[in-house]
Enzyme design. Structure first.
Site, short mmCIF file in Angstrom:
data_model
loop_
_atom_site.label_atom_id
_atom_site.label_comp_id
_atom_site.label_asym_id
_atom_site.label_seq_id
_atom_site.Cartn_x
_atom_site.Cartn_y
_atom_site.Cartn_z
N GLY A 216 0.84 -1.20 0.00
CA GLY A 216 0.00 0.00 0.00
C GLY A 216 0.87 1.24 0.00
O GLY A 216 2.02 1.22 -0.46
N SER A 217 0.31 2.32 0.56
CA SER A 217 1.02 3.60 0.51
C SER A 217 2.19 3.62 1.48
O SER A 217 2.25 2.86 2.45
CB SER A 217 0.05 4.73 0.89
OG SER A 217 -0.30 4.60 2.25
N GLY B 9 2.66 2.15 5.31
CA GLY B 9 3.81 1.30 5.62
C GLY B 9 4.62 1.84 6.78
O GLY B 9 5.12 1.09 7.62
N GLU C 220 5.82 -3.51 0.84
CA GLU C 220 5.81 -3.23 -0.60
C GLU C 220 4.98 -1.98 -0.76
O GLU C 220 3.76 -2.02 -0.85
CB GLU C 220 5.20 -4.45 -1.30
CG GLU C 220 5.72 -4.64 -2.70
CD GLU C 220 4.80 -3.99 -3.70
OE1 GLU C 220 5.11 -2.85 -4.09
OE2 GLU C 220 3.80 -4.60 -4.07
N CYS D 244 1.41 -0.26 -8.67
CA CYS D 244 2.55 0.34 -7.98
C CYS D 244 3.76 0.35 -8.90
O CYS D 244 4.70 1.09 -8.67
CB CYS D 244 2.83 -0.30 -6.64
SG CYS D 244 2.81 -2.05 -6.67
C1 UN1 Z 1 1.07 -3.88 -7.52
O1 UN1 Z 1 0.81 -2.92 -8.26
O2 UN1 Z 1 0.85 -3.81 -6.29
O3 UN1 Z 1 4.37 -6.01 -11.90
C2 UN1 Z 1 1.57 -5.18 -8.00
C3 UN1 Z 1 3.16 -5.76 -11.99
C4 UN1 Z 1 2.20 -6.78 -11.42
C5 UN1 Z 1 2.08 -6.63 -9.95
C6 UN1 Z 1 1.85 -5.22 -9.48
N1 UN1 Z 1 2.66 -8.09 -11.74
O4 UN1 Z 1 2.74 -4.75 -12.52
#
Ligand code: UN1
Length: 514
Positions: free
Chosen positions: A246-247, A251, A268, A302
């Site tokens: 998340g953000s 985190g 993450e 992300c």
């Molecule tokens: C995410 O955005 O939290 O690499 C995960 C990627 C995807 C996973 C993204 N396999 O864009």
């Protein structure tokens, strides 16, 4: 022709639930809305777990763990193999649910379920490969080795943008590693979570019936709720590992709570991913990769591309090409064929996008696109044209992750300058370079190149495969999930020294005669 886009979201939710064999009645209540970003329709209201219920579920997970840790790892792998099979059978329905509740294109929703299947396959293989090392001892008649043991309850906090895949990365690995799982999904995607939980619970029930002694209940548990549920997991001494996606703000709070009690966290968090385009690059390939990475999933991965660092010698042709693509790319109902950009998650996401664009203008940027689109699809449906923003410098707004399809464009005059810009932000998740020059490519991947957890050549920043470790540095949090040896974060390592001689020599030559 009737396509799925012709149907109202409620009908499609009904279809998906029916195909999944999921009865929503026990989950209904007040507090959590099931909403479809494609038209803003609210399908159902669900209730959150109370703190007392959550504590009891975490306790239950811990009791289940005490039995599960003694189940041989390849048998644990068999459970995950069956989960993978179940996901294969329900790929269509679960993929549709992801598209509905997270606003993704059909192929993105299906791709997310494929990612779940892939990690299950990976984890099955892993269940026979939780290897430790054998290490040469300095003492005669001694042997050293490592053994890997389960940790306990693994808490998982996941975000709305990958409402099922991120859970599966953590859960498939945690289960084969001998742990129990307690999952707090995003409050914006509770139905995807219930569907995953339902499929895993069914798999567990079928599997448990064939085990002797019987498997305990509660091995995988779902905790529905808001921010306070995340806090509860972070503070619970029963949660040995907390994996949070998340953000950076979330985190930072979670990391402190977990560290306070010496728990382990896998973080993450935010990304602010850049692509460098050098003069030797295949510009057509680069333009396609940029488009997928920057506007795909409406910029809500992300790993989405947020910064383009283009060499001044190729800036004009590349930006001309991108300008055309940005002007013509289809924004619309994600269930309609040919649409490439679906909705933002909600009105708050749209407001954040507009605020970032206003700041970019104040900081000297020139904005193309970014305006609201497809208002006819629903008053509470928030679509935006993707925005291409020329910036004079890597100013404050560019340093910040905005979860929207905004691509900031900066120019550079050398690879050194490009690398300095790429690394000059607080986040460190994903990065890429487009070049056909071997020196540029290798330099970018070297210790003096990109400082991210993911660094690619001639592909974009998003869409990673599950076989590699996924995660990043700096404010991204340092955690690694998914492939490679990320499993080690879900286990504890014991170093064992075994003396098979009839003497007791001490290490480092120490003499201690009794
Ligand atoms: C995410 O955005 O939290 O690499 C995960 C990627 C995807 C996973 C993204 N396999 O864009």
């Amino acid at each position: 022709m009737t396509t799925s886009s012709t149907f109202a979201s409620a009908t499609l939710f009904d279809t998906a639930l029916q195909q999944l064999g999921l009865d929503l009645a026990p989950w209904r209540g007040q507090g959590l809305a099931v909403r479809a970003p494609r038209d803003g329709a609210v399908y159902a209201q669900l209730s959150s777990h109370t703190p007392a219920q959550a504590q009891a579920l975490i306790e239950g997970a811990h009791s289940a763990f005490l039995r599960w840790r003694a189940t041989p790892a390849p048998v644990r792998g068999e459970l995950v193999r069956r989960l993978g099979e179940k996901l294969r059978r329900h790929k269509e329905a679960l993929g549709l649910l992801v598209s509905l509740e997270a606003g993704k294109l059909r192929s993105e929703g299906l791709g997310e379920v494929q990612e779940m299947i892939d990690i299950c396959d990976f984890a099955v293989g892993l269940s026979r490969q939780l290897h430790g090392l054998t290490i040469a001892s300095e003492r005669p008649g001694h042997r050293m080795m490592e053994t890997w043991h389960p940790m306990g309850v693994v808490g998982v906090i996941s975000a709305f943008n990958f409402p099922v895949a991120v859970w599966s990365w953590n859960t498939a690995l945690a289960l084969v590693c001998g742990n129990a799982v307690a999952w707090k999904p995003s409050e914006k995607t509770p139905l995807c979570a219930i569907a995953c939980h339902h499929l895993l619970q069914q798999t567990l029930d079928e599997f448990a019936a064939q085990q002797s002694p019987a498997l305990p209940d509660g091995l995988a548990t779902l905790l529905l709720g808001g921010r306070e549920m995340g806090e509860l997991l972070a503070r619970s001494p029963r949660v040995a590992v907390l994996s949070a996606t998340g953000s950076t703000r979330m985190g930072r709070a979670v990391a402190v709570d977990v560290a306070q009690r010496f728990g382990r966290s896998i973080l993450e968090l935010g990304g602010n991913n850049a692509m460098v385009v050098m003069p030797s690059a295949d510009l057509e390939l680069a333009a396609r990769a940029i488009t997928f990475a920057a506007v795909g999933t409406a910029g809500q991965r992300c790993t989405s591309l947020r910064r383009l660092i283009v060499h001044r010698d190729v800036a004009a042709p590349l930006l001309a090409r991108l300008g055309k693509i940005y002007a013509s790319v289809r924004v619309g109902d994600p269930l309609e064929d040919g649409v490439l950009v679906g909705p933002l998650m909600d009105g708050a996401a749209f407001a954040q996008m507009q605020s970032a664009l206003a700041q970019a203008r104040e900081q000297g940027g020139t904005v193309l696109g970014g305006e609201r689109a497809c208002e006819a699809l629903g008053q509470d449906a928030w679509y935006a044209r993707p925005a291409l923003v020329r910036m004079p410098a890597q100013s404050a707004v560019v340093q910040h992750e905005t979860f929207a399809p905004i691509l900031y464009v900066l120019t550079c005059a050398s690879l050194d300058e490009a690398i300095a810009l790429q690394n000059g932000v607080p986040q460190g998740l994903s990065s890429a370079i487009f070049t056909t020059d071997l020196r540029d490519a290798e330099r970018f991947l070297s210790s003096t190149g990109s400082d991210c957890g993911i660094a690619n050549v001639n592909i974009g920043t998003s869409g990673a495969e599950i076989g590699g470790a996924f995660g990043g540095e700096k404010e991204t949090g340092g955690g690694r999930e998914s492939g490679s040896d990320a499993w080690k974060a879900y286990m504890r390592r014991a170093t064992n020294t075994i003396n098979y001689s009839d003497a007791l020599p001490l290490a480092q030559g120490v003499r201690f005669d009794v």
